[in-house]
Every structure is written in C-alpha cells, then in structure tokens.
Design a protein around this motif. Structure first.
Motif, mmCIF file in Angstrom:
data_model
loop_
_atom_site.group_PDB
_atom_site.id
_atom_site.type_symbol
_atom_site.label_atom_id
_atom_site.label_comp_id
_atom_site.label_asym_id
_atom_site.label_seq_id
_atom_site.Cartn_x
_atom_site.Cartn_y
_atom_site.Cartn_z
ATOM 1 N N ALA A 185 0.850 -1.198 0.000
ATOM 2 C CA ALA A 185 0.000 0.000 0.000
ATOM 3 C C ALA A 185 0.882 1.243 0.000
ATOM 4 N N ASN A 186 1.796 1.279 -0.982
ATOM 5 C CA ASN A 186 2.711 2.429 -1.034
ATOM 6 C C ASN A 186 2.019 3.611 -1.716
ATOM 7 N N GLY A 187 1.792 3.496 -3.030
ATOM 8 C CA GLY A 187 1.131 4.568 -3.764
ATOM 9 C C GLY A 187 -0.002 4.022 -4.613
ATOM 10 N N THR A 188 -0.905 4.900 -5.010
ATOM 11 C CA THR A 188 -1.970 4.528 -5.931
ATOM 12 C C THR A 188 -2.434 5.786 -6.640
ATOM 13 N N ALA A 189 -3.219 5.603 -7.714
ATOM 14 C CA ALA A 189 -3.733 6.775 -8.430
ATOM 15 C C ALA A 189 -5.083 6.441 -9.028
ATOM 16 N N ILE A 190 -5.872 7.483 -9.215
ATOM 17 C CA ILE A 190 -7.148 7.327 -9.924
ATOM 18 C C ILE A 190 -7.159 8.302 -11.086
ATOM 19 N N PHE A 191 -7.662 7.830 -12.212
ATOM 20 C CA PHE A 191 -7.824 8.705 -13.387
ATOM 21 C C PHE A 191 -9.310 8.810 -13.710
ATOM 22 N N THR A 192 -9.827 10.017 -13.593
ATOM 23 C CA THR A 192 -11.243 10.292 -13.816
ATOM 24 C C THR A 192 -11.412 11.784 -14.051
ATOM 25 N N ARG A 193 -12.582 12.161 -14.606
ATOM 26 C CA ARG A 193 -12.899 13.590 -14.711
ATOM 27 C C ARG A 193 -13.883 13.991 -13.620
ATOM 28 N N ASP A 194 -14.268 13.027 -12.787
ATOM 29 C CA ASP A 194 -15.322 13.262 -11.800
ATOM 30 C C ASP A 194 -14.698 13.562 -10.429
ATOM 31 N N GLY A 195 -14.772 14.811 -10.024
ATOM 32 C CA GLY A 195 -14.158 15.221 -8.755
ATOM 33 C C GLY A 195 -14.759 14.512 -7.550
ATOM 34 N N GLY A 196 -16.081 14.256 -7.620
ATOM 35 C CA GLY A 196 -16.730 13.583 -6.492
ATOM 36 C C GLY A 196 -16.205 12.162 -6.324
ATOM 37 N N VAL A 197 -16.018 11.466 -7.439
ATOM 38 C CA VAL A 197 -15.509 10.091 -7.357
ATOM 39 C C VAL A 197 -14.059 10.104 -6.854
ATOM 40 N N ALA A 198 -13.284 11.071 -7.359
ATOM 41 C CA ALA A 198 -11.882 11.163 -6.926
ATOM 42 C C ALA A 198 -11.810 11.387 -5.416
ATOM 43 N N ARG A 199 -12.708 12.241 -4.925
ATOM 44 C CA ARG A 199 -12.710 12.534 -3.489
ATOM 45 C C ARG A 199 -13.118 11.285 -2.686
#
Ligand code: NAD
Length: 496
Positions: free
Chosen positions: A408-422
């Motif tokens: 569980a070092n790093g991770t990322a999300i790619f999306t245009r949806d700020g609510g989902v990112a949050r």
C-alpha cells in the motif's frame, strides 16, 4: 587495475579490510566497472565511533551554523548535478534525465532541512502555574544510520541524511553495494560544504554491515528503504535492539482508470509511471485497473505508445529507458513474463522480443492484459518494465482489489469526476494517493510513506515526520524565585 570503492569514515576514504568485495556493473554494457568493499563488524564500529565523537560537537553547533552548512551543501549539489547524474547513470543504468529527476527530489529535501531553525521551534506556555512556565525542545538522538536501496542511490540517502544532520545528529550511511559511488560523492560534498569530519560517514557493505549497525549499542535510530522482507527484518531486529526504526518496504502500485477518464492522459501517465527507470521505482505503476469499457481503449492507447519508447544506454541523451540493474534481475523479470503468459494473461507487448541493445542488462517493455489476482505477475513485486492490466466491472470491484493488496505504497485514480476522486481518496487504504497524477511522491514538506507491508514502524520518511524521527522531545517546567525577594537592586520599580 580495478577501481575499489572505499568507505568514508571521519572525513576520509578508508580501504576495506575484510578481503570481501562485490562487483559493480555498468548495466548498459554489462561490464564490471569497480569492486565495492564489504565492511566487517569492526569497520562499522570504527565508523560509529567516529560518528559518536563528531555528534558530541555537532549537536552544540548553532542552528544558524547547521543551516548554513546544509545550505552550502545545497549549492554544491545544485551546481554539480551533472557530475552526480553521470555517476548514477553509470552504475544504476537509468537515463540521465531520470538521474537529474532523482537529484532534484533529493535537493528539495536538502532545501527543507536548511530551514531547520524554524523546524525545531518548540512550544512555550507562560504562567502554566503561578510563576511557572513550560516549554518543549527537540534534541538530536546522536548517531543514526541509513540503509538504502539501489534504485535511488542519491535521493534516498538525501531523504534521510539532510534532516538527520540538520537536526544535529551524526549519520552513518550503508548504501546499496550495487551502485555505491554516489554515496562517496555526497560525502565529499558534505565536507566541502563545511560539515565537520565524522558527521557524515559511509560504510560499504552487505548483510554483515547491516547487522553490525542494527546491533551496535551506539546507533540510536535506523532508517531503511528497500524490499519488504528486508524491511521487516530491519524493523524487527532494530527494535529488538532498542532502536527507533522506520523501514520502508516494497510496493505494487495500482492505477485505477474510470470510463470517464481522459484516456490519452491516462495512457501517457501509465507509460511514464510503469516504464520510467525501467520500472525500478517503488512508486512505479505496475497494475492498471481498468473499469468497465475503459479497458480496451486504455490497452490500445498504451500499446500504441510502446514502440516509440527509445531503449538504450542511459548516458545517451536520446534514450528514454535504460537497462535493469543486473543480469540476474533482468532474467527474473523475464521469468515473470513467461509465468504470466503460462497462467493465461494476454501478452499484448512482449519485452523479451523487444528491440534492445544486445550488451548490458536490457529488457523491452511488456504489457499484459486480462491479468487476474491469483497470477504471480499480480501478487509479486516485479520491479521491472512490466505493466499488468486487470479488468474490473465497477469502481467498487476496483477499490476492493486495491484494498486487498498486501502492499500500500502509492496509488492513483484517473477520472474527470471530482466527487468520485474525493470518494477514492477517502476509501483507499494506501499511504500516497494521486488524482490524475500517477506517481504521487509527496513534496519535501510533507512526508513519504506507505501503509501495510510497504512500511514497518509508524513514522514516514522526511518532511515533518523526518524531523520528529531524528529528534527526541523534552519538556521543561520552570519556576524562578520571585524578583520581589531578590537581593539584587534592579534599579527600577517592580510591577506585576
Ligand atoms: P533490498 O531490500 O535488496 O536492499 C536494500 C538494502 O538492504 C541494501 O542496502 C542492501 O545491501 C541491504 N540488504 C539486502 N539484503 C539484506 C539482508 N539479507 N540483510 C540485511 N540487509 C540487506 O532492496 P533493493 O533491491 O536494493 O531495492 C529495491 C527494493 O526497494 C524494492 O522492493 C523497492 O520497492 C524498494 N523501495 C522502496 C521504497 C519506498 O519508499 N517504500 C523506495 C525505494 C525502493
């Protein structure tokens, strides 16, 4: 004659006495460039003794002097970055631009440490009781050790040493024996910057040197960065010997790509984060989790980019990806590609068939699709230029996959949806999170660290947590006699 890579003790290079050495390669040619001495327990003890002696004086140096030395070191590092980058590339293999990137991230930590007078400010409570003041101070530990991995031979030592030294400790570095020369370069620059001899020392070595540091009674704290099995060992052995330990381990970083993501942005990010430095980064992306119909578009976009990636000697400015660190490691990574294919993964791009130089430890880029969680390409940290794509039906399925992983070092999300990112930032059980940023290494004024098997101990590295790690808190409660009772004539009216 073969160059011997020495220790650096009490401000001078020191030849090894063990009779044991380890070969250092130029991974781009496959040729041995030097032999690195491997320290004995007695040699480690000499370094620790020098550090202990130096620490006595150094902790008394004023904050402004310590800050000035760190600042002078910063200037030298900045002015001579080309020289250091060449050394890194010649032993690690990464391309020069990447070596410069590593130096820049290390430099940030030096700049942060130069602010040590501000960082060590304590608290003060006037009149905690009648006539009683309470204040807190932070003091250095004494001798602290750093044990570092091959993949960042300058940056990781700087993550540790800059703060440790600024806080008033003496530092003993045990760098990776695979690319040890950067450590000696740093030692010389510390000396040029005016650091007193003995405050920064280097012992070259392997397990013997590490064990000598872990059990030495005068080593107060150990910072470690490396693979998970060794991190666990360092944490358990160091703490059993009464030391403060922070031990950062391995990783398997996932990048979640949602159907609404900018696929070109995500594909560019995946290529740089999976194949940069030939995948030999603890924050590399090794799994892309494609949600819903993002999968086919993402795989096609990544596959289209890979033939354009120029693989060659890192010293050639045209190269974008260099070789792996050793022949053995290259073959191990190739073995994972074979295992992935055998267990049913779709080999979209096969690095074993890549157009790469025949000398040296090169391997092409590999893209595997339809990887499942039971395959060794998914479960193991490969640490090479291999990207696995796992398909997921929903955000929840993708999240569950990431949260089930031991690393569980790093991770990322790619999306245009700020609510989902949050929501992702709230849900995900990982220490460093990127939102449309594939390698979310924190800037130097935050701290770096993963969760679960990516970190043993409770302190992250550098930044504010680094300052805490390298200092002990002390709280003073003080009461002075009432001046009204003073025998000294103050010569002015006493007021209350
Ligand atoms: P490694 O664990 O093999 O070696 C790290 C250090 O430990 C080296 O100095 C090495 O000499 C020493 N060492 C090796 N075997 C030992 C043993 N048996 N006993 C005592 N000491 C031992 O790691 P590496 O191959 O140099 O580096 C790659 C690993 O480091 C990867 O797993 C990578 O994810 C990890 N890493 C993690 C981070 C992070 O921040 N979490 C950063 C960089 C690298």
């Amino acid at each position: 004659m073969v160059t011997r890579i020495t220790h650096w003790i009490d401000g001078a290079p020191v030849e090894g006495t063990s009779g044991r050495t380890s070969p250092v390669y130029n991974p781009a040619t496959g040729l041995v460039s030097a032999e690195c001495y491997l320290a004995t327990t007695a040699e480690v003890a000499t370094a620790v003794a020098a550090a202990k002696e130096a620490a006595r004086e150094w902790r008394s140096a004023s904050l402004s002097r310590r800050s000035a030395v760190v600042f002078a070191f910063r200037e030298l590092l900045h002015a001579n970055a080309d020289e250091l980058a060449k050394i890194i590339t010649s032993e690690h293999g990464k391309v020069l631009s990447d070596a410069h990137g590593e130096i820049a991230r290390g430099l940030e930590n030096v700049e942060f440490a130069a602010g040590v007078p501000q960082l060590l400010k304590g608290g003060f409570s006037e009149q905690a009781g009648t006539g009683v003041d309470v204040y807190s101070i932070r003091q250095p530990l004494g001798v602290v050790a750093g044990i570092t991995p091959f993949n960042f031979p300058a940056m990781v030592p700087l993550w540790m040493a800059a703060n440790a030294i600024a806080c008033g400790n003496a530092f003993v570095l045990k760098p990776s024996e695979k690319d040890p020369s950067a450590s000696l370069w740093l030692a010389r620059k510390w000396q040029e910057a005016g650091l007193p001899d003995g405050v920064f020392n280097v012992v070259q070595g392997d397990k013997d040197a590490v064990d000598a540091l872990l059990t030495h009674p005068d080593v107060e704290a150990v910072s470690f960065v490396g693979s998970t099995p060794i991190a666990r060992y360092i944490y358990e052995t160091g703490t059993a010997n009464g030391k403060r330990v922070q031990a950062l381990g391995g990783a398997k970083n996932h990048m979640m790509v949602l159907p609404d993501a900018d696929i070109d942005l995500a594909a560019d990010a995946a290529v740089s984060a999976a194949y940069g430095a030939a995948g030999e980064r603890c924050m590399s992306i090794s799994v892309a989790v494609a949600v819903g119909d993002a999968g086919d578009r993402l795989v096609d976009a990544i596959a289209a980019r890979l033939p354009k990636l120029r693989i060659g000697d890192g010293a050639d400015p045209d190269s974008e990806m260099g070789p792996l660190i050793t022949e053995e490691h290259r073959d191990k990574v190739a073995g994972y590609i074979a295992a992935g294919a055998e267990s049913g993964a779709t080999v979209v791009v096969d690095g074993r068939a890549g157009d790469v130089p025949s000398d040296g430890f090169f391997l092409g880029t590999t893209l595997l699709d339809n990887v499942t969680r039971d395959m060794s390409v998914y479960t193991d940290e490969i640490f090479g230029p291999v990207l696995s794509v796992v398909r997921a039906q929903t955000y929840d399925d993708a999240l569950e996959l990431i949260n089930s992983n031991q690393f569980a070092n790093g991770t990322a999300i790619f999306t245009r949806d700020g609510g989902v990112a949050r929501q992702f930032q709230f849900d995900v059980q990982v220490g460093m999170v990127g939102i449309n940023v594939p390698i979310p290494v924190p800037v130097a004024y935050y701290s770096f660290g993963g969760w679960k098997d990516s970190l043993f101990g409770d302190t992250h590295m550098y930044g504010p947590e680094g300052i805490n790690f390298y200092t002990r808190g002390k709280v003073v409660t003080s009461r002075w006699p009432d001046p009204a009772t003073s025998a000294v004539d103050l010569g002015f009216p006493r007021t209350r």
